[in-house]
Design a protein around this motif. Structure first.
Motif, mmCIF file in Angstrom:
data_model
loop_
_atom_site.group_PDB
_atom_site.id
_atom_site.type_symbol
_atom_site.label_atom_id
_atom_site.label_comp_id
_atom_site.label_asym_id
_atom_site.label_seq_id
_atom_site.Cartn_x
_atom_site.Cartn_y
_atom_site.Cartn_z
ATOM 1 N N ILE A 121 0.864 -1.175 0.000
ATOM 2 C CA ILE A 121 0.000 0.000 0.000
ATOM 3 C C ILE A 121 0.898 1.221 0.000
ATOM 4 C CG2 ILE A 121 -1.843 1.182 1.197
ATOM 5 C CD1 ILE A 121 -2.647 -1.463 2.376
ATOM 6 N N VAL A 122 0.742 2.086 -1.001
ATOM 7 C CA VAL A 122 1.615 3.253 -1.106
ATOM 8 C C VAL A 122 0.776 4.514 -1.164
ATOM 9 C CG1 VAL A 122 3.486 2.052 -2.231
ATOM 10 C CG2 VAL A 122 1.688 2.986 -3.607
ATOM 11 N N PHE A 123 1.406 5.577 -0.745
ATOM 12 C CA PHE A 123 0.747 6.879 -0.761
ATOM 13 C C PHE A 123 1.016 7.537 -2.109
ATOM 14 C CE2 PHE A 123 0.584 11.408 0.198
ATOM 15 C CZ PHE A 123 -0.644 11.478 0.806
ATOM 16 N N VAL A 124 -0.031 8.012 -2.758
ATOM 17 C CA VAL A 124 0.116 8.602 -4.090
ATOM 18 C C VAL A 124 0.138 10.109 -3.968
ATOM 19 C CG1 VAL A 124 -0.843 8.721 -6.388
ATOM 20 C CG2 VAL A 124 -1.185 6.699 -5.023
ATOM 21 N N PRO A 125 1.230 10.750 -4.339
ATOM 22 C CA PRO A 125 1.276 12.199 -4.220
ATOM 23 C C PRO A 125 0.573 12.925 -5.363
ATOM 24 C CG PRO A 125 3.368 11.377 -4.965
ATOM 25 C CD PRO A 125 2.510 10.185 -4.757
ATOM 26 N N GLU A 126 0.166 12.199 -6.404
ATOM 27 C CA GLU A 126 -0.428 12.861 -7.558
ATOM 28 C C GLU A 126 -1.921 13.095 -7.338
ATOM 29 O OE1 GLU A 126 0.311 9.625 -9.957
ATOM 30 O OE2 GLU A 126 2.486 9.863 -9.946
ATOM 31 N N ALA A 127 -2.506 13.838 -8.264
ATOM 32 C CA ALA A 127 -3.945 14.024 -8.214
ATOM 33 C C ALA A 127 -4.626 12.766 -8.727
ATOM 34 C CB ALA A 127 -4.352 15.222 -9.073
ATOM 35 N N LEU A 128 -5.945 12.707 -8.538
ATOM 36 C CA LEU A 128 -6.649 11.451 -8.784
ATOM 37 C C LEU A 128 -6.599 11.027 -10.245
ATOM 38 C CD1 LEU A 128 -8.452 9.201 -7.778
ATOM 39 C CD2 LEU A 128 -10.405 10.619 -8.292
ATOM 40 N N ASP A 129 -6.919 11.965 -11.176
ATOM 41 C CA ASP A 129 -7.000 11.510 -12.564
ATOM 42 C C ASP A 129 -5.619 11.169 -13.118
ATOM 43 O OD1 ASP A 129 -6.458 14.096 -12.190
ATOM 44 O OD2 ASP A 129 -7.437 14.853 -13.993
ATOM 45 N N GLU A 130 -4.599 11.818 -12.555
ATOM 46 C CA GLU A 130 -3.245 11.466 -12.965
ATOM 47 C C GLU A 130 -2.896 10.060 -12.491
ATOM 48 O OE1 GLU A 130 0.851 13.886 -12.625
ATOM 49 O OE2 GLU A 130 -0.995 14.991 -12.183
ATOM 50 N N ALA A 131 -3.316 9.761 -11.251
ATOM 51 C CA ALA A 131 -3.051 8.438 -10.709
ATOM 52 C C ALA A 131 -3.812 7.373 -11.478
ATOM 53 C CB ALA A 131 -3.440 8.387 -9.241
ATOM 54 N N LEU A 132 -5.003 7.718 -11.949
ATOM 55 C CA LEU A 132 -5.781 6.743 -12.713
ATOM 56 C C LEU A 132 -5.109 6.430 -14.037
ATOM 57 C CD1 LEU A 132 -9.485 7.866 -12.228
ATOM 58 C CD2 LEU A 132 -8.302 5.969 -11.173
ATOM 59 N N ARG A 133 -4.449 7.452 -14.604
ATOM 60 C CA ARG A 133 -3.777 7.214 -15.889
ATOM 61 C C ARG A 133 -2.502 6.390 -15.703
ATOM 62 N NH1 ARG A 133 -2.954 12.508 -17.517
ATOM 63 N NH2 ARG A 133 -5.059 13.143 -16.936
ATOM 64 N N ASN A 134 -1.906 6.541 -14.536
ATOM 65 C CA ASN A 134 -0.687 5.787 -14.242
ATOM 66 C C ASN A 134 -1.062 4.331 -13.969
ATOM 67 O OD1 ASN A 134 1.691 4.836 -13.389
ATOM 68 N ND2 ASN A 134 2.064 6.414 -11.874
ATOM 69 N N ASP A 135 -0.442 3.410 -14.694
ATOM 70 C CA ASP A 135 -0.869 2.025 -14.468
ATOM 71 C C ASP A 135 0.019 1.293 -13.474
ATOM 72 O OD1 ASP A 135 0.269 0.916 -17.721
ATOM 73 O OD2 ASP A 135 1.370 1.517 -15.953
ATOM 74 N N ALA A 136 0.662 2.028 -12.588
ATOM 75 C CA ALA A 136 1.464 1.373 -11.560
ATOM 76 C C ALA A 136 0.606 0.876 -10.407
ATOM 77 C CB ALA A 136 2.526 2.322 -11.023
ATOM 78 N N TYR A 137 -0.649 1.306 -10.376
ATOM 79 C CA TYR A 137 -1.498 0.929 -9.243
ATOM 80 C C TYR A 137 -2.610 0.017 -9.724
ATOM 81 C CZ TYR A 137 0.850 5.140 -7.804
ATOM 82 O OH TYR A 137 1.804 6.073 -7.560
ATOM 83 N N ASP A 138 -2.855 -1.035 -8.953
ATOM 84 C CA ASP A 138 -3.942 -1.937 -9.310
ATOM 85 C C ASP A 138 -5.260 -1.452 -8.744
ATOM 86 O OD1 ASP A 138 -2.486 -4.273 -10.565
ATOM 87 O OD2 ASP A 138 -1.378 -3.966 -8.712
ATOM 88 N N LEU A 139 -5.173 -0.735 -7.667
ATOM 89 C CA LEU A 139 -6.395 -0.279 -7.003
ATOM 90 C C LEU A 139 -6.074 1.077 -6.395
ATOM 91 C CD1 LEU A 139 -9.232 -1.303 -5.989
ATOM 92 C CD2 LEU A 139 -8.088 -1.976 -3.932
ATOM 93 N N ILE A 140 -6.951 2.034 -6.608
ATOM 94 C CA ILE A 140 -6.687 3.371 -6.081
ATOM 95 C C ILE A 140 -7.798 3.727 -5.109
ATOM 96 C CG2 ILE A 140 -6.467 5.798 -6.681
ATOM 97 C CD1 ILE A 140 -5.400 4.779 -9.408
ATOM 98 N N LEU A 141 -7.410 4.152 -3.937
ATOM 99 C CA LEU A 141 -8.370 4.476 -2.893
ATOM 100 C C LEU A 141 -8.384 5.978 -2.661
ATOM 101 C CD1 LEU A 141 -7.545 1.770 -0.217
ATOM 102 C CD2 LEU A 141 -9.341 1.724 -1.912
ATOM 103 N N GLN A 142 -9.573 6.525 -2.482
ATOM 104 C CA GLN A 142 -9.664 7.922 -2.094
ATOM 105 C C GLN A 142 -10.783 8.060 -1.076
ATOM 106 O OE1 GLN A 142 -10.996 10.837 -4.860
ATOM 107 N NE2 GLN A 142 -9.449 12.297 -4.204
ATOM 108 N N GLU A 143 -10.528 8.828 -0.053
ATOM 109 C CA GLU A 143 -11.546 9.027 0.967
ATOM 110 C C GLU A 143 -12.492 10.109 0.509
ATOM 111 O OE1 GLU A 143 -11.448 8.464 5.750
ATOM 112 O OE2 GLU A 143 -9.942 9.717 4.802
ATOM 113 N N ASP A 144 -13.778 9.820 0.601
ATOM 114 C CA ASP A 144 -14.790 10.750 0.103
ATOM 115 C C ASP A 144 -15.856 10.866 1.181
ATOM 116 O OD1 ASP A 144 -16.299 12.325 -1.483
ATOM 117 O OD2 ASP A 144 -17.265 10.638 -2.511
ATOM 118 N N ASP A 145 -15.883 12.016 1.858
ATOM 119 C CA ASP A 145 -16.798 12.198 2.989
ATOM 120 C C ASP A 145 -16.641 11.060 3.994
ATOM 121 O OD1 ASP A 145 -17.625 14.484 1.814
ATOM 122 O OD2 ASP A 145 -19.363 13.576 0.836
#
Lengths: 195, 139, 101
Positions: A121-145
């Motif tokens: 589990i790693v911390f992603v310093p990029e913004a969300l859509d940038e992280a989505l384009r990056n295929d280094a992550y299999d699953l991206i988590l973001q806290e929403d409310d």
């Protein structure tokens, strides 16, 4: 006294053998086996068989452990990226700790633990859509409310399985899944090793 | 590959193994050469020599170790292992010259050590580093 | 079913060995033991009895052990895929993908 040391070593060997059998992660089992080999080498040394002790220490706990680790490495490592606030990078560690304690993360880790997949589990310093384009992550988590949103690739079967399992376990685990299409189709390497 | 950025080389590991490397080499050859005098011998020293290949790979992760060449050397040494006792030991030549006994033991220890070391080295290199899913492997 | 049968077989063999062959205190003939332990040094000029046995008294054992290792390595060289093969496969796969696009 000497007998006592011998039986103590034997008992510890038994304990490590049981630990190796019962370990849930294969990597831990390999390390337990290496410790078992070292203890066996020590025992050989005590019963005056130094040749065997050297062979056991070199081959049993050195080369064989390395071969096992290499074989284990062939399993893929799954990476979970956690998208956080860009400006608060120095808060990454406490934030990750807070997230680890949530119910959803515990479910996900349990899922990967049962299947013996290595998970990081790693911390992603990029913004969300940038992280989505990056295929280094299999699953991206973001806290929403109050929920945690998990962005998964819609072609990954393992993530589908994860989603189904989480839904079966009950929807109130605070985890919502979002599918997304990856811009560039990720090229899976063909594993020719098994052929 | 996907997780290239995360499995970077560890500088601590490289430095520590780089410092230990000559001592490992020395220890391996000590065990091989003193096989007839102290515990150890060809097989044990060969195992240590094989671990040197791994150590070298961890320090310089360059895949220029030619496993074919190692394999050829291993085959040549195996033929020597078969030939030397056939000529010296089984014909009884060695029993006539007691001075040669020590040299014979040392020679056999070196032959067996290099054979086993290169053999296990090839095995480990092929399994661990050349195979994986096309990805180089780090500790 | 097969697992159970083989387990019973193994257990039966184990019990047969344990029950029928009750005296497993294997004793070496004292002559052999004494001749090796007293004469190995003048026979082989080795200070280490194990080296004397491995490299002189039981040389065939050592020779064929080395041969077994070589056989294993030959099999490994023959049957494991090479890095070059896999890279070639990947490149071919990538080219195919590009053509489709």
């Amino acid at each position: 006294m000497n007998d006592m040391i011998d039986s103590a070593i034997l008992l510890t060997m038994c304990i490590f053998a049981l630990l190796a059998i019962q370990a849930r992660l294969l990597r831990n089992a390999i390390i337990h086996l290496a410790v078992l080999s070292v203890l066996a080498a020590f025992l050989y040394m005590r019963i005056a068989a130094p040749e065997l002790a050297i062979a056991e220490a070199v081959i049993g706990s050195g080369l064989v452990t390395l071969l096992y680790l290499a074989a284990l490495k062939r399993n893929r490592v799954y990476t979970i990226g956690v998208v956080g606030d860009q400006n608060a990078r120095h808060l990454a560690d406490p934030y990750m700790h807070h997230l680890m304690r949530t119910h959803a993360l515990r479910e996900i880790r349990e899922f990967f633990l049962i299947r013996e997949y290595q998970l990081q589990i790693v911390f992603v310093p990029e913004a969300l859509d940038e992280a989505l384009r990056n295929d280094a992550y299999d699953l991206i988590l973001q806290e929403d409310d109050s929920d945690i949103v998990a962005y998964t690739d819609d072609e990954s079967y393992i993530m589908m399985e994860l989603e189904m399992l989480i839904q079966m376990r009950g929807a109130h685990s605070g985890l919502r899944f979002e599918r997304y299409q990856q811009a560039t189709p990720e090229m899976e390497r063909i594993d020719t090793a098994g052929i | 590959m996907k997780n290239e950025t995360i499995t970077a080389d560890s500088i601590i590991l490289q430095l520590a193994i780089g410092l230990l490397f000559p001592f490992m080499l020395l220890f391996g050859f000590y065990i091989i050469l003193n096989g007839h005098y102290t515990p150890g011998g060809g097989f044990q020293g060969g195992g240590i020599l094989a671990s040197l290949f791994i150590a070298r790979y961890i320090i310089f992760p360059v895949e220029d170790t030619d496993s074919e060449m190692l394999h050829t050397i291993q085959r040549i040494f195996l033929s020597a292992i078969l030939l030397v006792p056939l000529c010296l030991l089984f014909t009884g030549v060695l029993a006539q010259y007691p001075n040669m006994q020590k040299h014979y033991l040392t020679l056999m220890d070196i032959l067996i050590g290099v054979q086993v070391g290169f053999g296990l080295g090839v095995a480990v290199l092929r399994f661990a580093f050349f195979q994986g899913s096309g990805q180089t492997w780090h500790l | 079913m097969r697992v159970g049968m083989s387990a019973i077989l193994v257990l039966a063999a184990f019990l047969a060995v344990v029950l029928l062959q009750t005296h497993h205190g294997e004793t070496q003939h004292p002559m052999l033991y004494e001749s090796i332990t007293t004469q190995f040094e003048q026979d082989t000029a080795s200070q280490n009895a194990i080296a004397a046995i491995l490299l002189n008294y039981r040389m065939y054992d050592t020779m064929f052990e080395a041969l077994i290792l070589l056989t294993a390595i030959i099999g490994m060289q023959q049957f494991l895929p090479r890095k070059v093969d896999m890279e070639g496969g990947d490149k071919a796969f990538a080219e195919e993908e590009n053509h489709e696009e």
